[in-house]
Design a protein around this motif. Structure first.
Motif, PDB file in Angstrom:
ATOM      1  N   PRO A  96      18.197  53.893  51.031  1.00 10.49           N
ATOM      2  CA  PRO A  96      18.998  53.198  51.668  1.00 10.49           C
ATOM      3  C   PRO A  96      20.355  53.221  50.570  1.00 10.49           C
ATOM      4  O   PRO A  96      20.198  53.329  49.185  1.00 10.49           O
ATOM      5  CB  PRO A  96      18.863  51.792  51.692  1.00 10.49           C
ATOM      6  CG  PRO A  96      17.655  51.632  51.031  1.00 10.49           C
ATOM      7  CD  PRO A  96      17.083  53.247  51.128  1.00 10.49           C
ATOM      8  N   LEU A  97      21.682  52.728  50.837  1.00  9.17           N
ATOM      9  CA  LEU A  97      22.776  52.951  49.971  1.00  9.17           C
ATOM     10  C   LEU A  97      23.203  51.210  49.971  1.00  9.17           C
ATOM     11  O   LEU A  97      23.716  50.797  50.958  1.00  9.17           O
ATOM     12  CB  LEU A  97      23.791  53.728  50.514  1.00  9.17           C
ATOM     13  CG  LEU A  97      25.138  53.757  49.446  1.00  9.17           C
ATOM     14  CD1 LEU A  97      24.823  53.965  48.000  1.00  9.17           C
ATOM     15  CD2 LEU A  97      26.265  54.675  50.222  1.00  9.17           C
ATOM     16  N   ILE A  98      23.316  50.925  48.472  1.00 11.88           N
ATOM     17  CA  ILE A  98      24.028  49.498  48.646  1.00 11.88           C
ATOM     18  C   ILE A  98      25.278  49.753  47.740  1.00 11.88           C
ATOM     19  O   ILE A  98      25.310  50.565  46.827  1.00 11.88           O
ATOM     20  CB  ILE A  98      23.062  48.612  47.832  1.00 11.88           C
ATOM     21  CG1 ILE A  98      21.863  48.334  48.345  1.00 11.88           C
ATOM     22  CG2 ILE A  98      23.674  47.214  47.495  1.00 11.88           C
ATOM     23  CD1 ILE A  98      20.934  47.812  47.693  1.00 11.88           C
ATOM     24  N   LEU A  99      26.560  49.019  48.308  1.00 14.60           N
ATOM     25  CA  LEU A  99      27.707  49.230  47.569  1.00 14.60           C
ATOM     26  C   LEU A  99      28.448  48.077  47.342  1.00 14.60           C
ATOM     27  O   LEU A  99      28.347  47.156  48.225  1.00 14.60           O
ATOM     28  CB  LEU A  99      28.890  50.075  48.459  1.00 14.60           C
ATOM     29  CG  LEU A  99      30.093  50.643  47.860  1.00 14.60           C
ATOM     30  CD1 LEU A  99      30.576  51.782  48.147  1.00 14.60           C
ATOM     31  CD2 LEU A  99      31.194  49.877  48.288  1.00 14.60           C
ATOM     32  N   PHE A 100      28.757  47.750  45.995  1.00 15.66           N
ATOM     33  CA  PHE A 100      29.241  46.426  45.599  1.00 15.66           C
ATOM     34  C   PHE A 100      31.070  46.839  45.392  1.00 15.66           C
ATOM     35  O   PHE A 100      31.261  47.564  44.531  1.00 15.66           O
ATOM     36  CB  PHE A 100      28.826  45.946  44.216  1.00 15.66           C
ATOM     37  CG  PHE A 100      27.341  45.587  44.375  1.00 15.66           C
ATOM     38  CD1 PHE A 100      26.949  44.282  44.512  1.00 15.66           C
ATOM     39  CD2 PHE A 100      26.486  46.637  44.224  1.00 15.66           C
ATOM     40  CE1 PHE A 100      25.570  43.988  44.607  1.00 15.66           C
ATOM     41  CE2 PHE A 100      25.001  46.015  44.225  1.00 15.66           C
ATOM     42  CZ  PHE A 100      24.808  45.073  44.420  1.00 15.66           C
ATOM     43  N   SER A 101      31.813  46.083  46.228  1.00 11.61           N
ATOM     44  CA  SER A 101      33.167  46.472  46.253  1.00 11.61           C
ATOM     45  C   SER A 101      33.748  45.444  45.452  1.00 11.61           C
ATOM     46  O   SER A 101      33.650  44.281  45.350  1.00 11.61           O
ATOM     47  CB  SER A 101      33.649  46.514  47.788  1.00 11.61           C
ATOM     48  OG  SER A 101      33.728  45.324  48.268  1.00 11.61           O
ATOM     49  N   ALA A 102      34.905  45.973  44.799  1.00 12.11           N
ATOM     50  CA  ALA A 102      35.768  45.040  44.088  1.00 12.11           C
ATOM     51  C   ALA A 102      37.063  45.820  43.782  1.00 12.11           C
ATOM     52  O   ALA A 102      36.909  46.810  42.912  1.00 12.11           O
ATOM     53  CB  ALA A 102      35.045  44.645  42.730  1.00 12.11           C
ATOM     54  N   ALA A 103      38.102  45.576  44.486  1.00 17.39           N
ATOM     55  CA  ALA A 103      39.188  46.561  44.099  1.00 17.39           C
ATOM     56  C   ALA A 103      40.504  45.916  44.604  1.00 17.39           C
ATOM     57  O   ALA A 103      40.716  45.012  45.546  1.00 17.39           O
ATOM     58  CB  ALA A 103      39.125  47.937  45.038  1.00 17.39           C
ATOM     59  N   GLY A 104      41.644  46.222  44.271  1.00 19.61           N
ATOM     60  CA  GLY A 104      42.944  46.016  44.350  1.00 19.61           C
ATOM     61  C   GLY A 104      43.780  47.003  45.605  1.00 19.61           C
ATOM     62  O   GLY A 104      44.781  46.728  45.962  1.00 19.61           O
ATOM     63  N   GLY A 105      43.081  47.898  45.742  1.00 17.81           N
ATOM     64  CA  GLY A 105      43.306  48.919  46.839  1.00 17.81           C
ATOM     65  C   GLY A 105      43.467  50.251  46.154  1.00 17.81           C
ATOM     66  O   GLY A 105      42.580  50.741  45.478  1.00 17.81           O
ATOM     67  N   ALA A 106      44.389  51.104  46.746  1.00 15.15           N
ATOM     68  CA  ALA A 106      44.538  52.366  46.630  1.00 15.15           C
ATOM     69  C   ALA A 106      45.308  52.558  45.230  1.00 15.15           C
ATOM     70  O   ALA A 106      46.009  51.807  44.595  1.00 15.15           O
ATOM     71  CB  ALA A 106      45.203  53.218  47.630  1.00 15.15           C
ATOM     72  N   ARG A 107      44.977  53.615  44.596  1.00 18.30           N
ATOM     73  CA  ARG A 107      45.523  53.746  43.155  1.00 18.30           C
ATOM     74  C   ARG A 107      46.990  54.686  43.322  1.00 18.30           C
ATOM     75  O   ARG A 107      46.995  55.789  43.730  1.00 18.30           O
ATOM     76  CB  ARG A 107      44.641  54.803  42.266  1.00 18.30           C
ATOM     77  CG  ARG A 107      45.176  54.784  40.750  1.00 18.30           C
ATOM     78  CD  ARG A 107      44.121  55.638  39.962  1.00 18.30           C
ATOM     79  NE  ARG A 107      42.980  54.914  39.954  1.00 18.30           N
ATOM     80  CZ  ARG A 107      42.021  54.823  39.033  1.00 18.30           C
ATOM     81  NH1 ARG A 107      41.929  56.167  38.660  1.00 18.30           N
ATOM     82  NH2 ARG A 107      40.932  54.209  39.208  1.00 18.30           N
ATOM     83  N   MET A 108      48.114  53.949  42.970  1.00 17.33           N
ATOM     84  CA  MET A 108      49.318  54.380  43.296  1.00 17.33           C
ATOM     85  C   MET A 108      49.642  55.608  42.595  1.00 17.33           C
ATOM     86  O   MET A 108      50.536  56.632  42.785  1.00 17.33           O
ATOM     87  CB  MET A 108      50.309  53.318  42.877  1.00 17.33           C
ATOM     88  CG  MET A 108      50.653  53.083  41.565  1.00 17.33           C
ATOM     89  SD  MET A 108      51.847  51.815  41.322  1.00 17.33           S
ATOM     90  CE  MET A 108      52.006  51.902  39.621  1.00 17.33           C
ATOM     91  N   GLN A 109      49.089  55.896  41.351  1.00 16.09           N
ATOM     92  CA  GLN A 109      49.337  56.951  40.294  1.00 16.09           C
ATOM     93  C   GLN A 109      48.874  58.370  41.190  1.00 16.09           C
ATOM     94  O   GLN A 109      49.101  59.426  40.793  1.00 16.09           O
ATOM     95  CB  GLN A 109      48.665  56.849  38.997  1.00 16.09           C
ATOM     96  CG  GLN A 109      49.280  55.725  38.252  1.00 16.09           C
ATOM     97  CD  GLN A 109      48.620  54.605  38.245  1.00 16.09           C
ATOM     98  OE1 GLN A 109      47.783  54.239  39.421  1.00 16.09           O
ATOM     99  NE2 GLN A 109      48.921  53.450  37.389  1.00 16.09           N
ATOM    100  N   GLU A 110      47.946  58.271  42.378  1.00 17.88           N
ATOM    101  CA  GLU A 110      47.556  59.563  42.838  1.00 17.88           C
ATOM    102  C   GLU A 110      48.163  59.551  44.428  1.00 17.88           C
ATOM    103  O   GLU A 110      47.836  60.466  44.832  1.00 17.88           O
ATOM    104  CB  GLU A 110      46.047  59.171  42.861  1.00 17.88           C
ATOM    105  CG  GLU A 110      45.348  59.533  41.688  1.00 17.88           C
ATOM    106  CD  GLU A 110      43.809  59.526  41.595  1.00 17.88           C
ATOM    107  OE1 GLU A 110      43.328  59.717  42.866  1.00 17.88           O
ATOM    108  OE2 GLU A 110      43.081  59.332  40.637  1.00 17.88           O
ATOM    109  N   GLY A 111      48.987  58.811  44.654  1.00 16.44           N
ATOM    110  CA  GLY A 111      49.706  58.713  45.787  1.00 16.44           C
ATOM    111  C   GLY A 111      48.934  58.959  46.967  1.00 16.44           C
ATOM    112  O   GLY A 111      47.830  58.313  47.426  1.00 16.44           O
ATOM    113  N   ILE A 112      49.353  59.971  47.675  1.00 13.85           N
ATOM    114  CA  ILE A 112      48.731  60.367  49.157  1.00 13.85           C
ATOM    115  C   ILE A 112      47.170  60.745  49.056  1.00 13.85           C
ATOM    116  O   ILE A 112      46.274  60.552  49.933  1.00 13.85           O
ATOM    117  CB  ILE A 112      49.289  61.456  49.740  1.00 13.85           C
ATOM    118  CG1 ILE A 112      49.002  61.550  51.333  1.00 13.85           C
ATOM    119  CG2 ILE A 112      49.385  62.739  49.070  1.00 13.85           C
ATOM    120  CD1 ILE A 112      48.863  60.522  52.260  1.00 13.85           C
TER     121      ILE A 112
END
Length: 322
Positions: free
Chosen positions: A157-173
């Motif tokens: 099984p896979l366990i994922l701990f998420s913590a983020a402010g969103g997408a990284r604007m320096q990499e755009g699309i």
């Protein structure tokens, strides 16, 4: 030259003055303002002992507390192109990456590892919010795909701990493209019949919430974690209304059916092992290294005693045949 003023007095002051206390010995709780001793805070997994506020916990420290004996093996993640858009604001994007790597002593915003939780083999991935706000870039997408592929290969099984402010604007699309990529990775787990559990920590926002962070078979959150796509301040400014108290916090989402449970950090290890073993059809968790029970055999029942000879009525001796 005044010998007493320039030499004797500084020498005496250095002997009797208070030694300076390092700044990293104490941490102030952002919620209640209590000063917490660093060792006590670390032993409590960076949870305030006064109010229960959950502070930021680095992925490596989280894995040390999660896996049996703190033993785990890192899963290699393919490195993406360093600066595909040649992005620059106040700093060049590669300079920001190197500064974040130096400050956090990690390669990127996600760590993938494999190990055991209460003897249950798992693959785990955790985001680091202190690394450029845990923003989802191409490396994070590669990390989730690598974690899913490893889990499918090992049938874990896979366990994922998420913590983020969103997408990284320096990499755009290219950053936004990680949303469908990670969704496909989660689908790989579902096709293989493997559990996928997400633990949402503070904060989980933006494109992360709109993709892999909300696709778990079981959704768990830490207390008072902010979980949303757009933040409450943005929503208030858009609709020009005051939002309910605790809006977009873990407890609010639990009451409205978006989460399965809210679990304090110190209980994650037991909780995850119990849920995973149920989903995998394994036996219950055994706490501690207990010896295997000794098999014992029940002896056969004693044979029935031979019937006693009958006595002739009126006599004290056995009846005889005449």
């Amino acid at each position: 030259m005044n010998w007493i003023s320039n030499y004797v007095r500084p020498k005496i002051n250095s002997l009797f003055s208070r030694r300076e206390v390092p700044e990293n010995l104490w941490t102030k709780c952002d919620e209640c303002g209590t000063m917490l001793f660093h060792r006590e805070l670390s032993d409590n997994l960076r949870v305030c002992t006064n109010c229960g506020h959950h502070m930021h916990l680095a992925p490596r420290d989280r894995f040390n507390a999660l896996f049996d004996g703190g033993i785990f093996t890192e899963v290699k993640v393919p490195l993406p192109i360093e600066d595909p858009l040649k992005f620059r604001d106040q700093k060049k994007y590669p300079d920001r990456l190197r500064a974040a790597q130096k400050a956090n002593d990690e390669a990127e915003a996600m760590l993938v590892a494999e190990g055991e939780i209460h003897k249950t083999p798992v693959v785990a991935a955790a985001q680091d919010f202190s690394f450029m706000a845990g923003s989802m870039g191409m490396y994070v997408g590669n990390a989730i795909i690598a974690a899913a592929e490893r889990a499918v290969k090992l049938k874990r099984p896979l366990i994922l701990f998420s913590a983020a402010g969103g997408a990284r604007m320096q990499e755009g699309i290219l950053s936004l493209m990680q949303m469908p990529r990670t969704t496909v990775a989660v689908e790989m787990l579902k096709e293989a019949g493997l559990p996928y559990i997400v633990v949402l920590t503070h904060p989980t926002t933006g494109g992360v919430t709109a993709s892999y962070a909300m696709l778990g078979d079981v959704q768990i959150a830490e207390p008072n974690a902010l979980i949303c796509f757009a933040g409450p301040r943005v929503i208030e400014q858009t609709i020009r209304e005051t939002l309910p108290e605790g809006f977009q916090r873990a407890e609010y989402l639990l009451d409205h059916g978006m989460l399965d449970r809210v679990t304090p950090r110190g209980q994650h290890r037991d909780e995850l092992a119990t849920i995973l073993r149920m989903l995998m059809g394994l036996g219950p968790v055994v706490h501690g290294d207990l010896p295997r029970p000794v098999e014992t055999t029940v002896p056969d029942p004693a044979p029935e005693a031979e019937a006693l000879p009958t006595l002739d009525p009126g006599t004290a001796s056995p009846a005889t045949k005449t």
